[in-house]
Every structure is written in structure tokens, then in C-alpha cells.
Write an enzyme that holds these catalytic residues in place. Structure first.
Site, PDB file in Angstrom:
ATOM      1  N   ASP A 692      69.189  46.937  29.621  1.00 26.82           N
ATOM      2  CA  ASP A 692      67.925  47.518  29.197  1.00 26.82           C
ATOM      3  C   ASP A 692      68.098  48.296  27.885  1.00 26.82           C
ATOM      4  O   ASP A 692      67.299  48.178  26.958  1.00 26.82           O
ATOM      5  CB  ASP A 692      67.426  48.423  30.329  1.00 26.82           C
ATOM      6  CG  ASP A 692      66.104  49.053  30.009  1.00 26.82           C
ATOM      7  OD1 ASP A 692      65.130  48.286  29.879  1.00 26.82           O
ATOM      8  OD2 ASP A 692      66.052  50.296  29.870  1.00 26.82           O
ATOM      9  N   LYS A 696      66.601  47.473  23.947  1.00 33.58           N
ATOM     10  CA  LYS A 696      65.926  48.440  23.075  1.00 33.58           C
ATOM     11  C   LYS A 696      66.619  48.499  21.720  1.00 33.58           C
ATOM     12  O   LYS A 696      65.971  48.595  20.671  1.00 33.58           O
ATOM     13  CB  LYS A 696      65.898  49.822  23.733  1.00 33.58           C
ATOM     14  CG  LYS A 696      64.970  49.854  24.936  1.00 33.58           C
ATOM     15  CD  LYS A 696      65.097  51.144  25.725  1.00 33.58           C
ATOM     16  CE  LYS A 696      64.141  51.163  26.913  1.00 33.58           C
ATOM     17  NZ  LYS A 696      64.452  52.187  27.888  1.00 33.58           N
TER      18      LYS A 696
END
Ligand code: ADP
Ligand code: ASP
Ligand code: MG
Length: 834
Positions: A692, A696
Site C-alpha cells: 500500500d 502511494k
């Protein structure tokens, strides 16, 4: 309205076809006239609504065959005589009306039969037949007004005038021109000299210099009224119709259109010229010359103020109204041989004039390389022949290379005196059309600077009209929204919007309409907007199986200027549709990271389709939820700063785990507790794997212009390899086997006065890492609140002292607010004031 003696007390009132469509309408008109103050009323009346069309249609039928004429005649007889029966109570009064009507209907039949024989109608026959409608309606109104006045001495005496006895016109360049001297003399002769009277006059028809009947053109009764106003030196002219006045756009197409309270003759003339049917363009000139004000009012709401057209400019909006002319053809004449050759335009327009073709708009490129003009669509073929004939030699010698005709176009025009000398109107106009995805084929600006007109594809006209209407704040900027994924973030967003939509409308003229909500299997659609307070029950009650084609078509409705998809899912299946949405002209606002961090091929395709369709793609919340991270990065970059490195804690969950981990409780227990309190994904490995965070980082890297894929990032996963495949419970159990290793790292860090933090870093050369780092205790990443995100930008300008953005980086409320902020940003891009 005044009734000054120096105006001989005449006031002119004109009633359009819609105002005298049936018996009730006649009653309304009578009441309205009998209550007027002016002592002398000249009342100009059109045919009953639809009558002129019916008569002209009979001519069309006669030209094709005479079989259906009888039925058409019968329908007219039925309509008129039943209205007479309903209104006129005495048989004696009815007789002369019906007698004249039958005689003229007989004449109509005769003319139609003659036309049927030769299968072609001469203009004169057309004029005569079309004009009967006014004779019938005015005689009936005069009879009804007389009946209603009764013996009341207070009421005015009623009389009737056939305009052909008074009004003499000859054909002119711009339509019929009045022979004023003759008409004035005839008016003196025929209008009564009494102090108190109502004179009912036929609209639309007149005589030519030879005394033969002619008409003033379709919708010509408005012109009749203003001519009568001039002949009688009236104090004012009131045009009664079925809408509240001249409106900022055709109310049938823009429901938010508003009545323009005051406009100048010029503004009204431009609006009428460019298609505002409410008033005929020629109406203005007789009134202008004598300075007679024209009021436009609603017969069905006589108390409302209506519009006032006069020489007085109002100081309201620079733009008064926006209109469209439908069904035009755009002709483009192009050729290198035209450059510097004087008189090409003269020859072109001379040829068109001789062929009686009126040109609606001209736009010439300053290179003189091409001339572009618009004509009524029905004349397209003829225009092509005329132009090819006029330039036969140049075409032959290839000095003119192309005569191109584009059919099925519309003209959209913005009109307002205040535009003159006001910079930025044209760019705003074209910008609004561009934002609504409308292709402009040609533009022209009147030299008066009172209008700017653009030629667009006919099927985009309504959309263009609405977009421009909103673009100039004449109505709200409407954005149709389709929300996908009403889960935590999505439902919070709907709740936030519910409290704000009214304020946005009032303060910013902005109308967000959530017209579709979709879950992974179902959807609900609404025409205007889904009730944001009760969307759940609407989905339950009116939901249907998800059908993407229907969802897209509904959200992207033709009649609304802008449409956007709001993606609150984390799904690939949804993000794979972005390119498709851009292609359809829809904008995308998303909290989903998948597309921006997915394959570079798809990312490139997204940016390409986004750009070529002039759509927007906003995803601030895909990094750091509501924190201004992407916007900050863009601002730095766009202002020319050199971004050297970005690093940060991009995961609230991992921030929490290492904020809490102080060696006293095993790391695996902290993970378990965090999962139980809902701080992690259902499967904590989704957080611990670092994927995750890596996504980003990819998003930020691509913003910087780095072409990174997930594979290019060095990721330290906190999920031991052996536990990748196990179930969640097994994983949580077995993680304790690794507690010692984690504790050792912790102690090692603590012994050097450092802390453990899970950090993503990126530098301008494209080196990107996501890993657990040991940072000095005084490092800004060491002192963050439990689940905060923190991002440091190191740049040319922010080098010694980096720019830091810090705050809550997760949670439905802040994420939803971030999506909402993106929506407002989108609205500003689309032209809403902000
Ligand atoms: P009448 O029969 O009274 O002459 P028309 O039908 O000729 O009425 O003209 C009124 C109609 O013009 C309205 O009902 C409306 O649909 C249409 N219209 C088009 N543009 C405008 C505008 N800008 N303002 C007002 N009405 C408009
Ligand atoms: N009756 C005519 C028409 O329909 C004139 C008018 O209504 O103004 O065109
Ligand atoms: Mg009209």
C-alpha cells in the site's frame, strides 16, 4: 404603463397565437383588456395558436395531392365554430361571424384546389391562405369584447380593423418595409377618433403597393404591433405571450432560464435574430425610431412584471441571454488563390444575395485563406450550387481548393450590450463550451461587440446552451455525479454533501446532482438527484442490478453540461473503466489508488485519453487521505521548484504499530490488538507487506515525472515469506515466532537513541524504497500522533528546512472531505466561481 395625453392615449397590445388558442384564452384576454387604464387600446392579434401552421400544411398537402384537404378544412371549421359557439351567446351575433368564416373557408378551398391542380403554390396564394387565421381570430375577439362590454357606458367602444386597409409594405433587403406616408394617411382614416375605444386589428397581414395581400413573415404579428405603435404614436407596446418575458435562454431547453427585466432594443434585436422566438427581430425598428418602450408579458400571469425593452441600458449582467439557431449549414470556402485577391468576399456574398440566400453569420480567417459562413440548413444544396457557379473558374484552376458544406449545425450566440469593451468574454464562452466537451466549428463576433456566436454540431446545441448559460452564471453550474462504492468513505461523502448542497447552490451557483449510485452488484438512478439523506432506502426500494452501460449513459446525460464519476472503491474492476469514462467525456474523481499506481501502459493511456477528451482526473485522497500532498507537490513543481526527494510515513496503520511498539509488548500482540480495534485491513498483511505504501510512492513518483512501476521499488515486507500463504488466523498465530527478531531491531535502535519507523522514500533520480528504518529520536518522523501520516518534501527552495505536511492520513471523515474538495476543485475547473 402611461396614458399621456400627448401620446393621444393609444397603447398597443399584441396577443400571440398562444394567448388566443381557445375559448378560455379569449375570456382571459377580454378581462385583461377591459381592465387596462389607457383610454385607447389598439389590439393586434395573431391567428389562434397553430392555425397558421394548419393552413400552410394544407398548402403543402395540396402541392402533393388534394386527397387530404377536405379533412383539414373540416378540422379548421370544427375548431373555429365550436369556439364561436362557446363564446358568443346570441345567435344574431354569431351569424355574421360564421358567415364571413364560411365564405373565407370556401375561398381557401378554392385556392387549395387550384394549387392541387398545378401541384405548386405561388407565393401570393400562400400569403392569402396563411393570412385567414388572423381575420378569423380578430373578428371573434372583437365580437366577444363587444358582448362583454354590454351596455356598460364605462366600457370602451369596440371596433375591428383589417390591417390590409391600413398597413402598406414593400419588399426590402431585410424583409417587408413599411411605406410610412401611405400607411399613416390610411391609419388616420380608419382609426376612430373617439376618446375611449378598443380597436382590434389583424396581425401578420398587410397590403403591398399594388393593394394585394401580403404578410410580414412567420411570427410577424409582433412586427405588426410595433408598426401600429409607430402609426398611432403609442405610449407603449405590450406583447402578450405564454412566458414571463424575454428570458435568458429558451425556457424549453434551459429550465433555469430567468426573465430579463430590462433590456435595450439592440439586445432584444440580437436575441431575436439569433433565435429567441419570443419576439420577432423586425419588431424593434419602428419602436426604436420613436422611442416607444416594448413590454413583454405573460397573458397567463398578467400581474408579473415581465420584460421592458427600451433605449435604456440596465447595469445588470454583461450577458443578457443566450440563444441558438437550429438547422444551419456551415460553408467553408478555402483556397490559396484567395489570398490578397480583393473582392472575393464581395463576389461571394453578391452571388448569394442575387440568389436570395440570407447569410446568418460570417467568419473570415485573417489570412484570407478561407471564408466560412452559415446559412439556413434547408438552403445548403442551393448554396453549394451558387458558390460553385460563382467560382467555377477558380475551382477549375485550383485557386480555390475546397467548397465544403457541413450540415446539421447550430449557432449558439451570447448577447449583451455590456460585453462591449469587456475583456475575457470570448475566452470564457469558448472555455465553457470546451469544458462541456463541445467542438466549435466557427466563431464570429459582431462588430458591435454585442454578440459572440459559435457554430457547433446540431446535436450538441442543448448541452452547449446549458453549459454557456451556467458558465455566465445565468444559472447554476450543474454537475451530474455517479458515485461508485457507497461504503465507509462513499457513504460519509454522501452525508457530507447532503449538508452542503443547498449552500453550494446559493453561494457558488453550483449544483451537484448525484444521479447514480452503484455498489459492486446493484445501482440506483435518479432523474434529478438521489435524496442524499435517504440514498440507502432509495437503493433498496428502486435499486436494480448493476448495468454499466445504463449507469454511464444516465450519469452522462446529454442535457447536463458536465458529468463526473466518483470512485470510492479500492477495486481494479472500477479503475479499469476510467479510460472509458474519459472517452465518454466524463471526469473522474477517485480515492482509489489502483489506476494511478497500476501498469505504466494503462497510466499513460489514462493521461492520453483524459487530455484528448478535455476531462479532469483528480485523486488527491489516494495518498494521505485528505492531506494536501499531491496538490502541494504539483504546486512546487509548477512554480519551478526542483524537487529532490520525498519521504514519509504513508500508512496510518504502520505509523500506529511503531508508535505503540516500545519493547514491552510483543510486536505480534500489537498487530492482533490493532486488527481487533479496526486499525488494520481485515488481513493485516495488506498493511504489513508495504504494498500500500509502495503504491502511494508510485503515485508521487509519477507526479514527479518518474516512470516507475511497482517492481522498481525496493520493498521491505514485514510479512515473513513463510506466512504469505497461510490463513489470517494462522498468520496472526505464527507471527509471534518472529517477535524476537523485531525486538532485537527495536533494542538496537533504542541503544543508539533511535526509533523504528516504516518509511517510503523517493529521490529525483528514481530511487525508491519502502522499508523499516531506524531514525534519530529528534527526526520529525519520530514525533507524530498515533495514526498520522507525514510527508517531507526536500526541494531547491525547501532544502535546509524541508516542507512538511502532517496530519491524519486515514479515516472516512477526512478521506470523504478530501474527495469533496476534489469535486469542488473540479467545479472550479469547469467554470464555477470559487
Ligand atoms: P406567441 O404565440 O405569443 O407569439 P411564440 O410561441 O411565438 O409566442 O413565442 C413564445 C415562445 O418563445 C415561448 O413559449 C418560448 O418557448 C420561446 N422562446 C424561445 N427563446 C425564448 C427566450 N429567450 N425568451 C422567452 N421565450 C423564448
Ligand atoms: N400567425 C402568424 C404565424 O403563426 C403570425 C404570428 O403569429 O405572429 O406566423
Ligand atoms: Mg410569436
Amino acid at each position: 404603463m402611461g396614458s399621456e395625453a400627448d401620446n393621444h392615449g393609444w397603447a398597443v397590445h399584441k396577443f400571440g397565437g398562444t394567448s388566443v388558442a381557445d375559448a378560455d384564452c379569449f375570456r382571459r384576454v377580454s378581462a385583461l383588456l377591459h381592465s387596462q387604464e389607457s383610454p385607447r387600446l389598439a389590439v393586434v392579434v395573431s391567428a389562434m395558436g397553430g392555425m397558421t401552421n394548419a393552413l400552410l400544411e394544407l398548402i403543402g398537402q395540396a402541392e402533393r395531392s388534394n386527397s387530404a384537404i377536405g379533412a383539414g378544412i373540416d378540422a379548421i371549421r370544427q375548431r373555429y365554430s365550436s369556439t364561436v359557439d362557446e363564446l358568443i351567446s346570441s345567435a344574431t351575433d354569431r351569424a355574421p361571424l360564421l358567415e364571413a368564416f364560411e365564405r373565407e373557408l370556401g375561398e381557401t378551398s378554392d385556392i387549395l384546389n387550384a394549387i392541387a391542380l398545378v401541384r405548386s403554390a405561388a407565393q401570393r396564394s400562400r400569403d392569402v391562405v396563411a393570412g385567414y387565421g388572423e381575420l378569423w381570430s380578430t373578428r371573434l375577439l372583437a365580437a366577444y369584447l363587444t358582448q362583454e362590454a354590454g351596455d356598460d357606458p364605462g366600457k370602451r367602444a369596440v371596433s375591428w380593423i383589417d390591417a390590409r386597409k391600413v398597413l402598406v409594405v414593400e419588399p426590402g433587403e431585410l424583409g417587408p418595409a413599411v411605406l410610412w406616408e401611405r400607411s399613416t394617411a390610411l391609419a388616420d382614416e380608419h382609426f376612430p377618433a373617439t376618446d375611449k375605444c378598443i380597436v382590434v386589428i389583424t396581425g401578420f397581414i398587410a397590403s403591398d403597393a399594388d393593394g394585394l395581400q401580403t404578410t410580414l413573415g412567420r411570427n410577424g404579428s409582433d412586427y405588426s404591433a410595433s408598426i401600429m405603435g409607430a402609426l398611432l404614436n403609442a405610449s407603449d407596446i405590450t406583447i402578450w405571450t405564454d412566458v414571463g418575458g424575454v428570458m435568458s435562454a429558451d425556457p424549453n431547453r434551459v429550465s433555469e432560464a430567468a426573465v430579463i427585466e430590462q433590456l435595450t432594443y439592440n439586445e432584444a434585436m440580437e436575441l431575436a435574430y439569433f433565435g429567441a422566438k419570443v419576439i420577432h427581430p423586425q419588431t424593434m425598428s419602428p419602436a426604436v425610431e420613436r422611442g416607444i418602450p416594448i413590454f413583454i408579458k405573460n397573458t397567463f400571469e398578467p400581474g408579473a412584471p415581465g420584460s421592458k425593452v427600451s433605449a435604456i441600458a440596465s447595469n445588470g449582467h454583461a450577458i443578457k441571454g443566450i440563444t441558438t439557431v437550429e438547422n444551419v449549414a456551415l460553408v467553408n470556402l478555402e483556397g490559396t488563390g484567395m489570398i490578397g485577391v480583393p473582392g472575393t468576399a464581395d463576389r461571394l456574398f453578391g452571388a448569394l444575395r442575387s440568389a436570395n440566400i440570407s447569410v446568418i453569420l460570417i467568419s473570415q480567417a485573417s489570412s484570407e485563406h478561407s471564408i466560412c459562413f452559415a446559412v439556413p440548413g434547408r438552403m445548403a444544396d442551393e448554396v453549394e450550387t451558387v458558390v460553385r457557379r460563382a467560382f467555377a473558374m477558380e475551382l477549375d484552376q485550383n485557386q480555390i481548393q475546397r467548397v465544403e458544406i457541413r450540415r446539421d449545425c447550430s449557432i449558439i450566440a451570447v448577447v449583451g450590450d455590456g460585453m462591449a469593451g469587456m475583456p475575457g468574454i470570448a475566452s470564457r464562452f469558448l472555455g465553457t463550451l470546451g469544458n462541456a466537451g463541445i467542438n466549435v466549428r466557427a466563431i464570429a463576433q459582431g462588430s458591435s461587440e454585442r454578440n459572440i456566436s459559435a457554430v457547433i454540431d446540431g446535436d450538441a446545441a442543448t448541452r452547449a446552451l446549458r453549459a454557456a448559460h451556467a458558465g455566465f452564471y445565468l444559472s447554476t453550474e450543474t454537475v451530474s455525479l455517479g458515485l461508485i462504492g457507497p461504503g465507509n468513505v462513499g457513504s460519509t461523502l454522501l452525508a457530507q454533501m447532503a449538508t452542503q448542497v443547498a449552500r453550494l447552490k446559493d453561494t457558488f451557483n453550483l449544483d451537484f446532482r448525484v444521479r447514480g449510485i452503484a455498489t459492486s452488484s446493484r445501482m440506483v438512478l435518479a432523474d434529478k438527484s438521489i435524496d442524499l439523506q435517504n440514498w440507502g432506502s432509495e437503493l433498496e426500494a428502486n435499486g436494480e442490478p448493476l448495468d454499466w452501460d445504463r449507469f454511464n449513459a444516465h450519469v452522462n446525460a446529454e442535457h447536463l453540461p458536465h458529468a463526473a464519476i466518483v470512485d470510492c472503491t479500492a477495486s481494479n474492476e472500477v479503475s479499469d473503466r476510467y479510460a472509458d469514462w474519459f472517452t465518454q467525456g466524463m471526469h473522474v474523481v477517485t480515492a482509489n489508488k489502483k489506476a494511478q499506481s497500476g501498469s505504466l501502459d494503462y497510466y499513460d493511456e489514462l493521461l492520453r485519453t483524459r487530455r484528448s477528451n478535455n476531462t479532469h482526473f483528480l485523486y488527491e485522497t489516494s495518498v494521505g487521505a485528505g492531506l494536501p500532498i499531491i496538490q502541494t507537490l504539483r504546486d512546487l513543481k509548477e512554480t519551478g521548484d526542483d524537487i529532490l526527494a520525498i519521504e514519509g510515513i504513508f500508512s496510518g496503520t504502520l505509523a500506529y504499530l511503531f508508535n505503540v511498539f516500545d519493547g514491552s509488548t510483543p510486536f505480534s500482540s500489537i498487530v492482533r490488538e490493532a486488527r481487533d480495534s479496526g486499525y488494520t485491513e481485515p488481513d493485516p498483511r495488506d498493511d504489513l507487506s508495504g504494498m500500500d505504501v509502495a503504491r502511494k510512492l508510485i503515485i508521487l513518483a509519477r507526479e514527479l515525472g518518474l516512470r516507475l512501476e511497482l517492481d522498481d521499488i525496493e520493498i521491505e515486507s514485514l510479512v515473513p515469506k513463510e506466512l504469505h500463504a497461510s490463513s489470517i488466523d494462522e498468520f496472526l498465530g505464527e507471527l509471534s515466532n518472529y517477535d524476537d527478531a523485531m525486538l532485537n531491531r527495536y533494542k538496537k535502535a533504542r541503544d543508539s537513541n533511535e526509533v523504528l519507523r516504516y518509511v517510503g522514500s523517493l529521490n529525483k533520480d528514481g530511487k525508491a524504497t519502502v522499508r523499516l528504518e531506524s531514525l534519530p529520536a529528534e527526526h520529525s518522523f519520530a514525533h507524530i500522533n498515533l495514526t498520522d501520516n507525514i510527508v517531507r518534501f526536500v526541494s531547491g527552495r525547501y532544502s535546509d528546512n524541508p516542507l512538511v505536511v502532517q496530519g491524519p492520513g486515514a479515516g472516512p471523515a477526512v478521506t470523504a472531505a478530501g474527495v469533496f474538495a476534489d469535486l469542488l476543485r473540479l467545479a472550479r475547473y469547469l467554470g464555477a466561481p470559487g
